[in-house]
Design an enzyme around this catalytic site. Structure first.
Site, PDB file in Angstrom:
ATOM      1  N   ASP A 291     -60.853 -57.163 -11.708  1.00  0.00           N
ATOM      2  CA  ASP A 291     -59.733 -56.413 -12.243  1.00  0.00           C
ATOM      3  C   ASP A 291     -58.878 -57.400 -13.052  1.00  0.00           C
ATOM      4  OD1 ASP A 291     -57.901 -54.489 -12.904  1.00  0.00           O
ATOM      5  OD2 ASP A 291     -57.842 -53.590 -10.914  1.00  0.00           O
TER       6      ASP A 291
HETATM    7  C1  NOJ Z   1     -55.665 -52.903 -13.840  1.00  0.00           C
HETATM    8  C2  NOJ Z   1     -56.172 -51.675 -13.157  1.00  0.00           C
HETATM    9  O1  NOJ Z   1     -56.156 -51.858 -11.751  1.00  0.00           O
HETATM   10  C3  NOJ Z   1     -57.565 -51.240 -13.565  1.00  0.00           C
HETATM   11  O2  NOJ Z   1     -57.802 -49.966 -13.043  1.00  0.00           O
HETATM   12  C4  NOJ Z   1     -57.726 -51.275 -15.057  1.00  0.00           C
HETATM   13  O3  NOJ Z   1     -59.021 -50.854 -15.407  1.00  0.00           O
HETATM   14  C5  NOJ Z   1     -57.436 -52.668 -15.558  1.00  0.00           C
HETATM   15  N1  NOJ Z   1     -56.071 -53.033 -15.214  1.00  0.00           N
HETATM   16  C6  NOJ Z   1     -57.644 -52.803 -17.053  1.00  0.00           C
HETATM   17  O4  NOJ Z   1     -56.655 -52.147 -17.756  1.00  0.00           O
END
Ligand code: NOJ
Length: 747
Positions: A291
């Site tokens: 993530d």
């Molecule tokens: C953080 C989020 O938890 C995730 O769901 C997302 O895909 C990423 N950022 C990228 O934006």
């Protein structure tokens, strides 16, 4: 299933791999973050997050992008040090792709990924709402629509579906996933993966799915985002893993590791969940991305001493791609040279990434054509129609006292609530490629459908009430439609709430509207279950509208006028009060189930059941269930129930079949959804709904990861929601029934 490459494609991947330097291999494992420079010291992902959660308006975001200097890391791409980026401008994608394909030594294309959670140009309902349609065909079609729209803009990889089982409505991210139930979640997961990935008639029609967040993120303690997660293995296996397992079986290409720690180990560095469970046991052939920023955060989390240590632990755990920190590109080479990360581990990660790119056709067709770029400048009518159908099927009628709904087309309506006029509030969290001109607000939709609508903003989730507008609304209309709820910024990432009643002064507003003596219809716009005990007691009509996407205004108006008979159901239980969270229908039993005496599992000051349970939703007609039957075959139970439309208009009923394993070697849920079927019935019509429950799906994983099918008594329920008591008991034996595979234990 997994990645289905031809022999020739596999050979191409291997040949490429054999020619790559270590730096180039590690380059593939690097997703660069597009940095905004020149006054905005904020990474692109954060800007996107700020826009999607409402901290920046779409206009402000666009202004920043237009004026800011943006660093797309062209030099690093040229050196073969970048495998992926998050970009949503097709011309930019082509420009960067040209560098990767034409100016790097081996010409390996980039993969552009983005958070396309519930639609790209044509935004459809947030997942918690769409799951409640219980319409798998619809779920598949909306995903396919999003795939086509984004691929034509260069985005070949969706950070979706989000499959976190979520049972605590305080968590803002309940909006992004299919709700509290593993079976509904698995059904949603399969449909989404099929929709995103399966149309290979042209490379412009499909994308790679990214299952997220692996794993347990939805169980963050106290519903606080990013918080620690502790759970017994059997809870993990039988609940949180279920949608992911289904999605991998359906052929999902990639997954994202979650931010949270699971029993002490953050997923980013958790070899057991990433390698042993996701890749080896479930069989994910593609790659796992971190993530955003998560590898770096391992240091803050207290699981790595420094960035190099975080890189080592993540790579060894099987995390194939770093989202946005450059920690892999800066550290993996020396870690390999020092023997702390194996070349085989790098090769495995790189092979997985190249294979997904190959599967996507990026090697043969890396660019977006001019024609494709323009294809969705205007949303095609069929996409609008699908977004409308999805919105209409996802709204849930919670209460309709005295059949106030449907309203007459010429009813004198006072439309109230600042949310009603907002086009940018219909799309919900995590929508970024929509255009305001395509969004139908509730005000727009109501004016289109009804002849006599006056709008009085009065107040909303934020700010003060306008007494003048309230008295005008109360005096002038014969019926008041109040559109209240949460702003988009109140759900989604980093949007947990400790009190999930209607925010701001909206309860006050309702009190004043009700005091007028006029019938009040409450239309909710929100991203999570709310605690509505006061509203359920005092407001005659409640329609849960969620954030239904670009066609929200039309969908709500059609339901209010009766043009559409509501059929949506709750994919998550609604508590009466916040203190009941986490609340979910399929909780394990206790030795002292809640009852009307002291020593039982309950609160002294709250009801013991949900206010509105999972699966619940009303229609303008009524349905009656009778004659449930269950019989045993060798591999399945045959279940049937008669369902009759006892009202005066045609309607759609979601017939739900639940199971309870009455006694087992570990405590099992009081009820589990096992099958459902939607039926359409004319007034007076009766149908016998017949389903099969395959015996292999009646078991469970124990704490040691073993899948058990234990002979004994089962209750089989058939009804219109999870509170049904309509059941038959049957003794089942599992002789010679094939078991599902076991999960590996943590070493
Ligand atoms: C953080 C989020 O938890 C995730 O769901 C997302 O895909 C990423 N950022 C990228 O934006």
């Amino acid at each position: 299933m997994g990645i289905d490459l031809t022999k020739e494609q596999k050979n191409r991947v291997e040949e490429l791999l054999s020619k790559m330097t270590l730096t180039e291999k590690i380059g593939q494992m690097n997703q660069e973050s597009v940095s905004i420079v020149g006054g905005f010291d904020v990474p692109f992902e954060q800007l996107i997050e700020m826009m999607t959660d409402g901290r920046l308006s779409k206009e402000e975001f666009q202004n920043i992008m237009a004026t800011a200097e943006t660093d797309y890391h062209e030099d690093a791409i040229r050196e073969g040090k970048v495998g992926s980026l998050m970009v949503q401008d097709p011309e930019k994608c082509n420009e960067l792709q040209r560098i990767a394909v034409e100016e790097t030594r081996l010409g390996i294309p980039l993969i552009f990924g983005l958070d396309v959670i519930h639609g790209f140009r044509s935004v459809y309902p947030i997942a918690i709402a769409e799951a409640g349609s219980f319409d798998t065909d619809l779920m598949e079609k909306t995903a396919a629509m999003a795939a086509k729209e984004s691929r034509s803009a260069g985005v070949a990889w969706h950070f979706a579906p989000m499959l976190d089982v979520a049972r605590d409505a305080r968590w803002g991210r309940v909006s992004e996933g299919p709700g509290e139930d593993p079976y509904l979640g698995a059904t949603f997961a399969r449909a989404k993966v099929r929709g995103l990935q399966n149309d290979h008639s042209s490379t412009e029609n499909y994308v790679a799915a990214c299952l997220k967040h692996f794993v347990g993120y939805g169980a963050c303690e106290a519903g606080k985002d990013y918080n620690t997660v502790s759970m017994a293995n059997h809870i993990l296996y039988n609940n949180y893993l279920v949608p992911f397992k289904a999605a991998v079986e359906e052929g999902a290409q990639t997954a994202m590791a979650s931010f949270n720690d699971l029993n002490g180990v953050p997923s980013t560095v958790n070899k057991w969940v990433l390698r042993d469970i996701l890749k080896y046991s479930m069989g994910l052939n593609g790659f796992v991305v971190s993530d955003a920023n998560a590898i770096k955060e391992c240091v803050v989390h207290g699981i790595a001493e420094d960035e190099k240590d975080a890189a080592r632990k993540s790579a060894v755990a099987g995390l194939d791609m770093d989202m946005g920190t450059e920690i892999y590109i800066n550290n993996l080479e020396s870690l390999v040279n020092e023997g702390k990360v194996l070349v085989e581990e790098i090769d495995d990660a790189c092979r997985r990434i190249l294979s997904v790119k190959m599967w996507l056709g990026l090697f043969d067709q890396p660019y977006v054509s001019e024609e494709a770029m323009k294809r969705y400048e205007e949303i095609p009518e069929e996409h609008k129609a699908l977004a409308l159908k999805a919105a209409e099927e996802s709204a849930v009628l919670l209460k309709n006292e005295g059949n106030i709904l449907p309203l007459k087309k010429d009813a004198k309506i006072s439309l109230v609530g600042t949310l009603a006029e907002k086009k940018d509030e219909v799309v919900g969290a995590w929508a970024m490629s929509w255009k305001e001109k395509d969004c139908v607000s509730i005000l727009d939709g109501m004016k289109q459908e009804f002849s006599n609508v006056e709008y009085y903003p009065c107040g909303g989730p934020e700010g003060e009430l306008s007494e003048d507008e309230i008295s005008a609304a109360c005096n002038n209309g014969d019926v008041i439609v109040a559109v209240l709820g949460e702003t988009v910024a109140m759900s989604g990432e980093a949007a947990s709430r400790a009190d999930i009643t209607l925010p701001g002064k909206q309860r006050k507003l309702l009190e004043k509207l009700i005091a007028s003596g006029k019938p009040v219809v409450l239309v909710l716009m929100n991203g999570r279950p709310l605690a509505l005990s006061w509203e359920a007691e005092n407001v005659p009509v409640i329609l849960e509208g969620w954030h239904l996407g670009i066609q929200m205004g039309n969908a709500i108006a059609h339901i209010l006028s009766g043009k559409k008979n509501p059929e949506g159901r709750l994919s998550s239980s609604f508590p009466a009060v916040t203190g009941q969270c986490p609340i979910y229908y399929n909780h394990p039993n206790t030795g002292r189930p809640a009852g009307n005496f002291k020593f039982t599992s309950r609160y002294l000051d709250a009801p013991f059941t949900a206010l509105y349970p999972f699966g619940y939703g009303l229609s303008y007609t009524s349905f009656e269930y009778s004659d449930p039957e269950v019989s045993e075959e060798k591999d399945a139970l045959d279940i049937s129930v008669k369902v009759k439309n006892t009202g005066e208009r045609e309607g759609v009923e979601t017939v739900q079949f639940y199971m309870q394993d009455v006694a087992a070697s570990i405590v099992r849920p009081v009820k589990e959804l096992k099958v459902f079927e939607k039926v359409s019935l004319k007034p007076g019509e009766e149908k016998t709904v017949k389903v099969k429950l395959f015996k292999k799906n009646m078991g469970f994983w124990n704490n040691q990861g073993k899948y058990l099918l234990e002979d004994g008594f089962f209750r089989i329920y058939a009804g219109s929601d999870s509170a049904t008591e309509n059941c038959k008991e049957i003794r089942v034996s599992f002789d010679d029934v094939e078991r599902l595979s076991d999960y590996p234990m943590e070493k």
